[in-house]
Design an enzyme around this catalytic site. Structure first.
Site, PDB file in Angstrom:
ATOM      1  N   GLY A  31       0.757  -1.258  -0.006  1.00  0.00           N
ATOM      2  CA  GLY A  31       0.038   0.130  -0.041  1.00  0.00           C
ATOM      3  C   GLY A  31       0.604   1.081  -0.006  1.00  0.00           C
TER       4      GLY A  31
ATOM      5  N   ARG B  79      -6.051  -8.716  -8.493  1.00  0.00           N
ATOM      6  CA  ARG B  79      -6.809  -9.685  -9.014  1.00  0.00           C
ATOM      7  C   ARG B  79      -7.455  -8.852 -10.311  1.00  0.00           C
ATOM      8  NH1 ARG B  79      -4.700 -12.733  -6.542  1.00  0.00           N
ATOM      9  NH2 ARG B  79      -5.323 -13.965  -4.783  1.00  0.00           N
ATOM     10  N   ILE B  80      -7.668  -9.939 -11.167  1.00  0.00           N
ATOM     11  CA  ILE B  80      -8.153  -9.562 -12.501  1.00  0.00           C
ATOM     12  C   ILE B  80      -9.805  -8.971 -12.472  1.00  0.00           C
ATOM     13  CG2 ILE B  80      -8.679 -10.059 -15.038  1.00  0.00           C
ATOM     14  CD1 ILE B  80      -6.135 -11.587 -15.014  1.00  0.00           C
TER      15      ILE B  80
ATOM     16  N   HIS C 298       1.094   0.457 -13.218  1.00  0.00           N
ATOM     17  CA  HIS C 298       1.655  -0.664 -13.583  1.00  0.00           C
ATOM     18  C   HIS C 298       3.304  -0.375 -13.635  1.00  0.00           C
ATOM     19  CE1 HIS C 298       2.380  -4.324 -15.790  1.00  0.00           C
ATOM     20  NE2 HIS C 298       2.980  -3.763 -16.752  1.00  0.00           N
TER      21      HIS C 298
ATOM     22  N   VAL D 203      -5.440  -7.378 -19.882  1.00  0.00           N
ATOM     23  CA  VAL D 203      -4.866  -7.187 -18.805  1.00  0.00           C
ATOM     24  C   VAL D 203      -3.628  -5.922 -19.069  1.00  0.00           C
ATOM     25  CG1 VAL D 203      -3.378  -8.053 -17.176  1.00  0.00           C
ATOM     26  CG2 VAL D 203      -5.465  -9.316 -17.711  1.00  0.00           C
TER      27      VAL D 203
HETATM   28  C1  GRF Z   1       3.397  -1.317  -7.429  1.00  0.00           C
HETATM   29  O1  GRF Z   1       4.525  -1.428  -7.843  1.00  0.00           O
HETATM   30  C2  GRF Z   1       2.312  -1.123  -8.680  1.00  0.00           C
HETATM   31  O2  GRF Z   1       3.088  -0.962 -10.026  1.00  0.00           O
HETATM   32  C3  GRF Z   1       1.879  -2.610  -9.020  1.00  0.00           C
HETATM   33  O3  GRF Z   1       1.796  -3.128  -7.689  1.00  0.00           O
HETATM   34  C4  GRF Z   1       2.806  -2.533  -6.850  1.00  0.00           C
HETATM   35  C5  GRF Z   1       1.932  -2.129  -5.687  1.00  0.00           C
HETATM   36  O4  GRF Z   1       2.966  -1.419  -4.570  1.00  0.00           O
HETATM   37  N1  GRF Z   1       1.053  -2.811  -9.757  1.00  0.00           N
HETATM   38  P1  GRF Z   1       2.187  -0.998  -3.166  1.00  0.00           P
HETATM   39  O5  GRF Z   1       1.417  -2.030  -2.626  1.00  0.00           O
HETATM   40  O6  GRF Z   1       1.424   0.275  -3.609  1.00  0.00           O
HETATM   41  O7  GRF Z   1       3.406  -0.625  -2.418  1.00  0.00           O
END
Ligand code: GRF
Length: 226
Positions: free
Chosen positions: A18, A108-109, A126, A178
């Site tokens: 998070g 999760r998708i 991403h 995705v």
């Molecule tokens: C991030 O690197 C994001 O790009 C990917 O999942 C990670 C989540 O990190 N989808 P966090 O839980 O916000 O620290």
């Protein structure tokens, strides 16, 4: 979007640490996102640290058990119709009058049927570079180098394995395919010698924390009455 367009109510979906949620919280608390409210945080994992971050800031937060499995590095594609977990999630998001759903490390998708309920109102972070319209198998970096568009799980490791010199992160709209929706903003990050998935991902996250605040702020402005 909300009827009076006075505020943008965010629903932030997480599965882990998070840190991107934290970036939004901090931007919000330091008045960088006027009119934006984190109205609900949802985690599909009870032990996601992001839930603790939300609770510490007295944000409404909930654990929503989710059954979608993954096989190796591949997600199992969801059925076109909504799963029971998705119906619960959709109900919660409507109940909390969420305007914008932020997938901040949500693993999760979501099915096409779920996405249809919130058209153009779900964004994802991403950890790789995707082309502008999200589709296409390559991305051209600012120095003109063409690199593969790394999608799905382990995008950071995919970049390392491919031996590219530049990767990055982006925020994009979520579509049924995705990691293939239109890109809102992105930043490139140089891969350094000796980088591991962990060190590179840490640097990408620093960039993501800026990007997600920028994307949410931009969408809030778009949502304002003209
Ligand atoms: C991030 O690197 C994001 O790009 C990917 O999942 C990670 C989540 O990190 N989808 P966090 O839980 O916000 O620290």
């Amino acid at each position: 979007m909300s009827k009076q367009n006075l505020s943008l109510r965010l629903g932030v979906l997480i599965s882990g640490s998070g840190s991107n949620l934290q970036a939004i919280i901090e931007a919000n608390e330091s008045q960088q996102l006027p009119g934006v409210e984190i109205a609900l945080v949802v985690s599909n994992k009870a032990d996601a640290y992001g839930l603790q971050r939300a609770l510490k800031h007295r944000l409404p937060a909930i654990y929503l058990p989710w059954g979608q499995p993954t096989v190796g590095a591949q997600f199992i594609a969801p059925k076109p119709e909504m799963s029971e977990s998705e119906s619960r999630l959709a109900t919660l998001l409507h109940l909390f009058q969420i305007d914008l759903i932020v997938l901040a490390g949500w693993m999760r998708i979501l099915s096409a049927a779920f996405l249809e309920q919130f058209p153009q109102h779900i964004i994802n972070i991403h950890p790789a570079l995707l082309p502008d319209n999200g589709t296409g198998s390559t991305f051209t970096t600012r120095n003109g180098t063409q690199i593969p568009a790394f999608r799905g799980l382990h995008a950071v490791q995919q970049a390392l394995d491919a031996g590219v010199k530049i990767t990055g992160s982006c925020v994009h709209f979520v579509t049924p395919e995705v990691d293939a929706g239109p890109v809102i903003c992105r930043e490139e990050v140089a891969i350094e010698e000796g980088d591991t998935e962990e060190t590179l991902h840490e640097r990408l996250k620093v960039v993501e924390h800026r990007l997600i605040v920028k994307a949410v702020g931009g969408l809030k402005v778009l949502n304002e009455p003209g």
